[in-house]
Design an enzyme around this catalytic site. Structure first.
Site, PDB file in Angstrom:
ATOM      1  CB  ILE A   1      -0.951  -0.010   1.212  1.00  0.00           C
ATOM      2  CG1 ILE A   1      -1.942  -1.177   1.105  1.00  0.00           C
ATOM      3  CG2 ILE A   1      -1.716   1.306   1.327  1.00  0.00           C
ATOM      4  CD1 ILE A   1      -2.757  -1.419   2.364  1.00  0.00           C
TER       5      ILE A   1
ATOM      6  CE1 TYR B   1      -1.318  -4.808  11.737  1.00  0.00           C
ATOM      7  CE2 TYR B   1      -3.416  -5.988  11.670  1.00  0.00           C
ATOM      8  CZ  TYR B   1      -2.540  -5.054  11.134  1.00  0.00           C
ATOM      9  OH  TYR B   1      -2.901  -4.347  10.021  1.00  0.00           O
TER      10      TYR B   1
END
Length: 268
Positions: free
Chosen positions: A24, A157
Protein backbone atom coordinates in the site's frame (compact mmCIF):
# COMPACT_ATOMS: atom_id res chain seq x y z
CA UNK A 1 -6.85 15.32 -7.20
CA UNK A 2 -4.51 18.29 -6.89
CA UNK A 3 -2.20 18.58 -3.88
CA UNK A 4 -2.50 21.41 -1.41
CA UNK A 5 -1.18 24.76 -2.61
CA UNK A 6 2.47 25.30 -1.77
CA UNK A 7 3.47 28.23 0.40
CA UNK A 8 7.24 28.43 -0.11
CA UNK A 9 7.45 28.97 -3.84
CA UNK A 10 8.71 25.57 -4.90
CA UNK A 11 7.18 23.81 -7.90
CA UNK A 12 5.86 20.78 -6.06
CA UNK A 13 4.66 20.35 -2.46
CA UNK A 14 6.16 17.63 -0.27
CA UNK A 15 4.62 14.32 0.72
CA UNK A 16 6.13 12.15 3.46
CA UNK A 17 5.20 8.46 3.18
CA UNK A 18 6.26 5.69 5.55
CA UNK A 19 6.19 1.97 4.89
CA UNK A 20 6.80 2.92 1.28
CA UNK A 21 8.99 0.13 -0.08
CA UNK A 22 6.12 -2.15 -1.13
CA UNK A 23 2.39 -2.81 -0.89
CA UNK A 24 0.00 0.00 0.00
CA UNK A 25 2.79 2.43 0.86
CA UNK A 26 4.49 2.12 -2.52
CA UNK A 27 1.16 2.53 -4.29
CA UNK A 28 0.44 5.65 -2.24
CA UNK A 29 3.82 6.98 -3.38
CA UNK A 30 2.86 6.36 -7.01
CA UNK A 31 -0.35 8.34 -6.57
CA UNK A 32 1.46 11.17 -4.83
CA UNK A 33 4.13 11.36 -7.55
CA UNK A 34 1.46 11.44 -10.27
CA UNK A 35 -0.51 13.97 -8.24
CA UNK A 36 2.30 16.53 -8.21
CA UNK A 37 4.21 15.89 -5.00
CA UNK A 38 7.89 15.52 -4.32
CA UNK A 39 8.51 12.58 -2.02
CA UNK A 40 10.34 11.69 1.16
CA UNK A 41 9.91 7.95 1.58
CA UNK A 42 10.82 5.80 4.56
CA UNK A 43 10.83 2.04 5.03
CA UNK A 44 12.78 -0.62 6.86
CA UNK A 45 13.55 -2.45 3.60
CA UNK A 46 15.13 -1.16 0.34
CA UNK A 47 13.09 0.42 -2.45
CA UNK A 48 14.57 -1.98 -5.03
CA UNK A 49 14.31 0.30 -8.04
CA UNK A 50 10.99 1.93 -7.18
CA UNK A 51 12.64 5.33 -6.82
CA UNK A 52 13.42 5.41 -10.55
CA UNK A 53 9.80 4.60 -11.38
CA UNK A 54 8.59 7.40 -9.14
CA UNK A 55 11.10 9.87 -10.56
CA UNK A 56 9.79 9.05 -14.03
CA UNK A 57 6.50 10.54 -12.82
CA UNK A 58 8.29 13.85 -12.34
CA UNK A 59 8.83 13.66 -8.58
CA UNK A 60 12.00 14.32 -6.67
CA UNK A 61 12.48 11.28 -4.44
CA UNK A 62 14.44 11.00 -1.21
CA UNK A 63 14.52 7.62 0.48
CA UNK A 64 15.60 6.76 4.00
CA UNK A 65 15.90 3.19 5.22
CA UNK A 66 15.17 3.24 8.92
CA UNK A 67 13.42 1.27 11.64
CA UNK A 68 10.61 3.57 12.74
CA UNK A 69 10.05 1.46 15.84
CA UNK A 70 13.16 3.12 17.25
CA UNK A 71 13.80 6.69 18.31
CA UNK A 72 17.03 6.59 16.30
CA UNK A 73 15.11 5.69 13.16
CA UNK A 74 12.51 8.40 13.74
CA UNK A 75 15.15 11.05 14.32
CA UNK A 76 17.00 9.89 11.21
CA UNK A 77 13.85 10.39 9.13
CA UNK A 78 13.06 13.74 10.71
CA UNK A 79 16.58 14.96 9.94
CA UNK A 80 15.92 14.26 6.26
CA UNK A 81 12.73 16.33 6.39
CA UNK A 82 14.64 19.14 8.07
CA UNK A 83 12.80 22.44 8.29
CA UNK A 84 10.64 21.80 5.24
CA UNK A 85 6.87 21.98 5.23
CA UNK A 86 5.23 18.58 4.80
CA UNK A 87 2.00 19.13 2.88
CA UNK A 88 0.82 15.52 3.04
CA UNK A 89 1.78 12.84 5.54
CA UNK A 90 0.83 9.25 4.74
CA UNK A 91 1.72 7.35 7.91
CA UNK A 92 1.55 3.82 6.58
CA UNK A 93 4.37 2.00 8.39
CA UNK A 94 3.21 -1.04 10.31
CA UNK A 95 3.49 -4.79 10.57
CA UNK A 96 1.79 -7.76 12.16
CA UNK A 97 2.70 -10.73 14.29
CA UNK A 98 0.82 -14.00 14.10
CA UNK A 99 0.60 -16.93 16.50
CA UNK A 100 -0.45 -17.39 20.10
CA UNK A 101 0.42 -14.43 22.30
CA UNK A 102 2.06 -16.57 24.99
CA UNK A 103 4.33 -18.15 22.40
CA UNK A 104 5.57 -14.84 21.03
CA UNK A 105 8.96 -13.39 21.92
CA UNK A 106 8.40 -10.13 23.75
CA UNK A 107 10.88 -8.06 21.71
CA UNK A 108 8.80 -9.01 18.65
CA UNK A 109 5.64 -7.95 20.47
CA UNK A 110 7.18 -4.64 21.44
CA UNK A 111 8.40 -4.03 17.89
CA UNK A 112 4.82 -4.26 16.61
CA UNK A 113 3.64 -1.80 19.26
CA UNK A 114 6.53 0.60 18.69
CA UNK A 115 6.12 0.53 14.91
CA UNK A 116 2.34 0.67 14.69
CA UNK A 117 1.67 2.99 17.62
CA UNK A 118 4.70 4.76 19.11
CA UNK A 119 6.48 5.61 15.87
CA UNK A 120 3.26 6.61 14.13
CA UNK A 121 2.11 8.88 16.96
CA UNK A 122 5.55 10.51 17.27
CA UNK A 123 5.71 11.31 13.57
CA UNK A 124 2.11 12.49 13.32
CA UNK A 125 2.64 14.90 16.21
CA UNK A 126 5.77 16.41 14.67
CA UNK A 127 4.20 16.86 11.26
CA UNK A 128 0.82 18.06 12.56
CA UNK A 129 2.45 20.74 14.70
CA UNK A 130 4.15 22.15 11.62
CA UNK A 131 0.98 21.86 9.54
CA UNK A 132 -1.14 23.63 12.14
CA UNK A 133 1.37 26.46 12.34
CA UNK A 134 0.97 26.87 8.57
CA UNK A 135 -2.82 26.45 8.70
CA UNK A 136 -2.88 23.71 6.09
CA UNK A 137 -2.02 20.06 5.54
CA UNK A 138 -3.38 16.58 5.00
CA UNK A 139 -2.68 13.47 7.07
CA UNK A 140 -3.54 9.91 6.11
CA UNK A 141 -3.02 7.24 8.78
CA UNK A 142 -3.27 3.58 7.84
CA UNK A 143 -5.40 1.82 10.40
CA UNK A 144 -7.27 -1.40 9.66
CA UNK A 145 -10.66 -3.05 9.93
CA UNK A 146 -8.75 -5.35 12.31
CA UNK A 147 -9.10 -2.55 14.84
CA UNK A 148 -12.77 -3.45 15.18
CA UNK A 149 -12.06 -7.15 15.78
CA UNK A 150 -10.64 -8.89 18.87
CA UNK A 151 -7.82 -10.62 17.03
CA UNK A 152 -7.32 -14.10 18.41
CA UNK A 153 -3.85 -15.29 17.32
CA UNK A 154 -3.14 -11.76 16.15
CA UNK A 155 -3.97 -10.05 19.41
CA UNK A 156 -1.22 -7.42 19.56
CA UNK A 157 -1.61 -6.34 15.94
CA UNK A 158 -5.38 -5.95 16.14
CA UNK A 159 -5.03 -4.13 19.45
CA UNK A 160 -2.52 -1.73 17.90
CA UNK A 161 -4.88 -0.98 15.03
CA UNK A 162 -7.77 -0.40 17.44
CA UNK A 163 -5.58 2.31 18.96
CA UNK A 164 -4.73 3.81 15.58
CA UNK A 165 -8.34 3.85 14.34
CA UNK A 166 -9.44 5.61 17.53
CA UNK A 167 -6.45 7.97 17.60
CA UNK A 168 -7.06 9.14 14.03
CA UNK A 169 -10.72 9.91 14.71
CA UNK A 170 -9.91 11.80 17.89
CA UNK A 171 -7.12 13.82 16.29
CA UNK A 172 -9.36 14.74 13.39
CA UNK A 173 -11.85 16.22 15.83
CA UNK A 174 -9.14 18.15 17.70
CA UNK A 175 -7.88 19.68 14.44
CA UNK A 176 -11.26 20.41 12.88
CA UNK A 177 -10.71 24.19 12.82
CA UNK A 178 -7.00 24.15 12.03
CA UNK A 179 -6.96 23.73 8.26
CA UNK A 180 -5.44 20.28 8.73
CA UNK A 181 -7.43 17.17 7.87
CA UNK A 182 -6.90 13.67 9.26
CA UNK A 183 -8.11 10.63 7.34
CA UNK A 184 -7.93 7.01 8.45
CA UNK A 185 -7.46 4.35 5.77
CA UNK A 186 -8.83 1.03 7.04
CA UNK A 187 -7.94 -1.84 4.70
CA UNK A 188 -9.03 -5.41 5.09
CA UNK A 189 -7.01 -8.42 3.99
CA UNK A 190 -4.69 -7.09 1.27
CA UNK A 191 -2.29 -8.83 -1.10
CA UNK A 192 1.01 -7.60 0.36
CA UNK A 193 3.97 -9.11 2.23
CA UNK A 194 2.08 -8.59 5.50
CA UNK A 195 1.28 -12.26 6.16
CA UNK A 196 4.76 -13.42 5.20
CA UNK A 197 6.38 -10.94 7.58
CA UNK A 198 3.87 -11.81 10.31
CA UNK A 199 4.60 -15.54 10.00
CA UNK A 200 1.03 -16.33 8.98
CA UNK A 201 1.54 -18.32 5.80
CA UNK A 202 -0.12 -21.38 7.38
CA UNK A 203 -3.33 -19.58 8.29
CA UNK A 204 -6.61 -19.42 6.41
CA UNK A 205 -6.49 -15.64 6.22
CA UNK A 206 -2.90 -15.68 5.03
CA UNK A 207 -3.67 -18.04 2.16
CA UNK A 208 -7.06 -16.78 1.06
CA UNK A 209 -7.19 -15.92 -2.64
CA UNK A 210 -9.54 -12.93 -2.60
CA UNK A 211 -7.25 -10.40 -0.97
CA UNK A 212 -7.66 -6.75 -1.95
CA UNK A 213 -5.29 -5.29 -4.52
CA UNK A 214 -2.95 -2.79 -2.77
CA UNK A 215 -3.28 -0.45 -5.76
CA UNK A 216 -7.05 -0.26 -5.20
CA UNK A 217 -6.61 0.31 -1.47
CA UNK A 218 -4.04 3.06 -2.03
CA UNK A 219 -6.19 4.80 -4.64
CA UNK A 220 -9.15 4.89 -2.26
CA UNK A 221 -6.93 6.20 0.55
CA UNK A 222 -5.33 8.87 -1.63
CA UNK A 223 -8.69 10.07 -2.91
CA UNK A 224 -10.12 10.16 0.62
CA UNK A 225 -7.08 12.11 1.80
CA UNK A 226 -7.63 14.81 -0.81
CA UNK A 227 -11.38 14.86 -0.28
CA UNK A 228 -10.77 15.45 3.42
CA UNK A 229 -12.83 12.42 4.44
CA UNK A 230 -12.72 11.09 7.98
CA UNK A 231 -12.12 7.46 7.06
CA UNK A 232 -12.39 4.97 4.26
CA UNK A 233 -12.99 1.21 4.28
CA UNK A 234 -12.24 -0.39 0.92
CA UNK A 235 -14.62 -3.05 -0.41
CA UNK A 236 -18.18 -4.05 0.37
CA UNK A 237 -17.11 -7.21 2.17
CA UNK A 238 -14.83 -5.24 4.48
CA UNK A 239 -17.58 -2.70 5.17
CA UNK A 240 -19.90 -5.55 6.14
CA UNK A 241 -17.22 -6.98 8.45
CA UNK A 242 -16.89 -3.63 10.21
CA UNK A 243 -20.66 -3.29 10.60
CA UNK A 244 -20.97 -6.80 12.02
CA UNK A 245 -18.01 -6.33 14.35
CA UNK A 246 -19.68 -3.28 15.85
CA UNK A 247 -22.88 -5.12 16.80
CA UNK A 248 -21.79 -8.73 17.38
CA UNK A 249 -20.62 -9.87 20.84
CA UNK A 250 -16.86 -9.50 21.15
CA UNK A 251 -16.28 -13.17 21.94
CA UNK A 252 -18.21 -14.21 18.83
CA UNK A 253 -15.97 -11.96 16.72
CA UNK A 254 -12.89 -13.35 18.48
CA UNK A 255 -14.01 -16.90 17.73
CA UNK A 256 -14.54 -16.04 14.07
CA UNK A 257 -11.09 -14.45 13.93
CA UNK A 258 -9.56 -17.56 15.47
CA UNK A 259 -10.93 -19.69 12.65
CA UNK A 260 -9.05 -17.50 10.18
CA UNK A 261 -5.81 -16.70 12.04
CA UNK A 262 -4.94 -19.71 14.18
CA UNK A 263 -1.78 -21.47 12.94
CA UNK A 264 -2.62 -24.49 10.81
CA UNK A 265 -6.05 -23.25 9.69
CA UNK A 266 -4.87 -23.08 6.07
CA UNK A 267 -5.14 -26.87 5.98
CA UNK A 268 -8.61 -27.14 7.50
Amino acid sequence: MEPAADTNGTARPLALITGASSGIGLELARHAARGGYNLVLAADTPLNGAAEILRAEGAEVEFIQADLATQEGLEKLWAVVGDRMVHALMANAGHGLGGAFLDQIFPDVRHVIDTNITGTVWLVQRVAQRMCAAGQGRILITGSIAGFQPGSFQAVYNGSKAFIDSFAAALRNELQDSGVTVTCLMPGVTDTRFFERAGMQDTKVGTQSDKSDPADVARAGYEALHAGEADVVVGLGNKLQVALSKVAPSQLVAAQHRRMAEPGTAER
